[in-house]
Design a protein around this motif. Structure first.
Motif, short mmCIF file in Angstrom:
data_model
loop_
_atom_site.label_atom_id
_atom_site.label_comp_id
_atom_site.label_asym_id
_atom_site.label_seq_id
_atom_site.Cartn_x
_atom_site.Cartn_y
_atom_site.Cartn_z
N ILE A 170 0.86 -1.20 0.00
CA ILE A 170 0.00 0.00 0.00
C ILE A 170 0.89 1.24 0.00
CG2 ILE A 170 -0.28 -0.15 2.53
CD1 ILE A 170 -3.12 1.14 1.88
N VAL A 171 0.46 2.22 -0.77
CA VAL A 171 1.25 3.44 -0.87
C VAL A 171 0.31 4.64 -0.94
CG1 VAL A 171 1.42 3.35 -3.40
CG2 VAL A 171 3.23 4.43 -2.11
N ALA A 172 0.79 5.78 -0.40
CA ALA A 172 0.00 7.01 -0.42
C ALA A 172 0.95 8.17 -0.73
CB ALA A 172 -0.67 7.24 0.93
N SER A 173 0.40 9.34 -0.91
CA SER A 173 1.26 10.53 -1.06
C SER A 173 1.48 11.14 0.32
CB SER A 173 0.61 11.56 -2.00
OG SER A 173 -0.27 12.40 -1.25
N ASN A 174 2.29 12.18 0.33
CA ASN A 174 2.54 12.90 1.60
C ASN A 174 1.62 14.11 1.74
OD1 ASN A 174 3.72 14.31 -0.48
ND2 ASN A 174 5.58 14.82 0.64
N SER A 175 0.43 14.06 1.08
CA SER A 175 -0.52 15.17 1.26
C SER A 175 -0.92 15.28 2.73
CB SER A 175 -1.76 14.97 0.38
OG SER A 175 -2.52 13.87 0.84
N LEU A 176 -0.85 14.17 3.43
CA LEU A 176 -1.05 14.10 4.88
C LEU A 176 0.09 13.26 5.44
CD1 LEU A 176 -4.80 13.02 4.88
CD2 LEU A 176 -3.92 15.18 5.81
N PRO A 177 0.53 13.53 6.67
CA PRO A 177 1.56 12.65 7.23
C PRO A 177 0.98 11.25 7.43
CG PRO A 177 0.94 14.41 8.79
CD PRO A 177 0.07 14.56 7.59
N ASN A 178 1.66 10.22 6.97
CA ASN A 178 1.17 8.84 7.15
C ASN A 178 2.33 7.89 6.96
OD1 ASN A 178 0.97 7.44 4.31
ND2 ASN A 178 0.31 9.56 3.99
N PRO A 179 2.21 6.66 7.50
CA PRO A 179 3.37 5.75 7.49
C PRO A 179 3.73 5.17 6.12
CG PRO A 179 1.50 4.78 8.69
CD PRO A 179 1.08 6.14 8.27
N VAL A 180 2.88 5.35 5.10
CA VAL A 180 3.23 4.79 3.78
C VAL A 180 3.32 5.90 2.72
CG1 VAL A 180 2.34 2.48 4.27
CG2 VAL A 180 0.79 4.18 3.30
N ALA A 181 3.68 7.09 3.17
CA ALA A 181 3.80 8.24 2.25
C ALA A 181 5.08 8.10 1.42
CB ALA A 181 3.81 9.53 3.04
N ARG A 182 4.93 7.63 0.18
CA ARG A 182 6.11 7.45 -0.67
C ARG A 182 6.01 8.27 -1.96
NH1 ARG A 182 7.04 4.70 2.99
NH2 ARG A 182 6.90 2.47 3.39
N ILE A 183 4.86 8.93 -2.18
CA ILE A 183 4.67 9.64 -3.45
C ILE A 183 4.57 11.14 -3.18
CG2 ILE A 183 3.28 9.77 -5.56
CD1 ILE A 183 2.47 6.92 -5.19
N ASP A 184 5.24 11.91 -4.04
CA ASP A 184 5.45 13.34 -3.82
C ASP A 184 4.25 14.18 -4.30
OD1 ASP A 184 6.45 15.87 -3.65
OD2 ASP A 184 8.18 15.53 -4.96
N ALA A 185 3.47 14.67 -3.35
CA ALA A 185 2.30 15.51 -3.69
C ALA A 185 2.75 16.84 -4.29
CB ALA A 185 1.46 15.75 -2.44
N GLY A 186 3.89 17.36 -3.80
CA GLY A 186 4.39 18.64 -4.28
C GLY A 186 4.68 18.62 -5.77
N LYS A 187 5.16 17.48 -6.26
CA LYS A 187 5.49 17.37 -7.69
C LYS A 187 4.22 17.50 -8.54
CE LYS A 187 7.80 14.37 -11.00
NZ LYS A 187 8.28 13.01 -11.26
N ALA A 188 3.15 16.84 -8.08
CA ALA A 188 1.89 16.87 -8.85
C ALA A 188 1.31 18.29 -8.86
CB ALA A 188 0.88 15.90 -8.23
N ILE A 189 1.40 18.98 -7.72
CA ILE A 189 0.86 20.36 -7.66
C ILE A 189 1.72 21.28 -8.53
CG2 ILE A 189 0.30 22.30 -6.14
CD1 ILE A 189 -0.12 20.20 -3.87
N ALA A 190 3.03 21.08 -8.48
CA ALA A 190 3.94 21.92 -9.29
C ALA A 190 3.65 21.75 -10.77
CB ALA A 190 5.39 21.56 -8.99
#
Ligand code: R5P
Length: 308
Positions: free
Chosen positions: A275-295
């Motif tokens: 399971i993987v999530a972005s770091n849009s929220l702090p979480n233990p499986v945050a491996r994907i960069d939300a900042g890159k998508a917004i940029a």
């Protein structure tokens, strides 16, 4: 329109990781704003004097979430203070964009029962009064943002999710666990060049309903489930069970927003292969960069098309 010479990202330290990534992808800087809590938890914010000259003439992008609740008040205070500087005679800033990695309250996007507040629209209305543009990453439903009178951008994490799986985990099919995820999950399937399906209900008898992938045999397949957010994990666990019942050999899940309420991560890790999530929220499986998508979205869009 005010003369804009560049973009500057600002955030409090709470959102510094996404803000820093956004600034890096936009080849600019992230300036940290002051914030703290009074003993009764009320918010205090301030745009420090020493950073104000760095905002002059810049298109300013404030990175902030609307979750948990206390971030809503803080975000409004920050926006209003920035707006005050924007309106100042001298040293005013150019345009003001609020970039929201995780927009809380998005699931109340309509009145389900008379007397309810359309919470998503209510929050948006307050923010839109103080900025020229909103950019909201993978918001649950876009409808409440249609008539705010300002530009609203909808960055998507799907390219980053696809990139993550393309460079690591073999996937044979992508599944949307419900109708709301169809658009996002089918876009990921296209980028991953694999078939797409979604769960449908099949009634067996008066007491039994089976959830199964529509028109796709997942026997022996490695399936990726994509959802916008995971909260209790119930939706993903039900979908995983259904895929395993149909013979899937691996089930992976990806979401943009990992809320993971009490015990969800453990339950999900027990049920899924990964399971993987972005770091849009702090979480233990945050491996994907939300900042890159917004940029990517902000760079494609350029400066706000008009000011309030
Ligand atoms: C619902 O429509 C959303 O897209 C998610 O599927 C849902 O919020 C996930 O919640 P939970 O993890 O509690 O099932």
């Amino acid at each position: 329109m005010a003369l804009s010479v560049g973009a500057t990202v600002v955030s409090t330290s709470t959102h510094a990781d996404v803000a820093l990534s956004l600034a890096t992808w936009m080849e600019t800087t992230n300036l940290i704003l002051e914030h703290r809590r009074f003993p009764d938890r009320e918010a205090y914010i301030r745009i420090p004097e020493d950073i104000q000259p760095h905002l002059a003439g810049q298109d300013v992008i404030l990175v902030t979430n609307t979750y948990p609740d206390e971030q809503i008040v803080q975000s409004i205070l920050l926006l209003q203070s920035l707006e005050q500087i924007k309106r100042a005679e001298s040293q005013g800033i150019g345009t003001l964009t609020i970039a929201i990695p995780y927009y809380g309250y998005a699931r109340q996007d309509k009145q389900f029962l008379p007397g309810e507040s359309i919470s998503s629209a209510t929050l948006a209305m307050h923010f839109s009064m103080h900025c020229d543009r909103m950019a909201i990453l993978d918001v649950h439903a876009k409808e409440p943002f249609g008539e705010l009178g300002i530009e609203v951008l909808h960055p998507s994490l799907i390219p980053e999710i696809s990139e993550f799986f393309n460079s690591g985990i073999e996937i044979d099919a992508v599944l949307a666990p419900d109708a709301g995820s169809v658009e996002r999950a089918s876009a990921a399937a296209e980028l991953l060049k694999v078939p797409f399906t979604h769960l449908t209900k099949r009634r067996i008898d008066a007491h039994t309903v089976i959830h199964e992938p529509k028109e796709l045999d997942v026997e022996g397949a490695r399936v990726l489930i994509i959802d916008d957010m995971i909260s209790t994990g119930g939706t993903i666990i039900r979908a995983t069970q259904s895929l395993r019942d149909q013979g899937a050999i691996e089930v992976h899940a990806a979401c943009t927003h990992g809320l993971f309420t009490a015990g969800a991560t453990e339950r999900l890790l027990h049920s899924l292969d990964s399971i993987v999530a972005s770091n849009s929220l702090p979480n233990p499986v945050a491996r994907i960069d939300a900042g890159k998508a917004i940029a990517r979205c902000l760079l494609e869009a350029g400066p706000p098309t008009r000011e309030r």
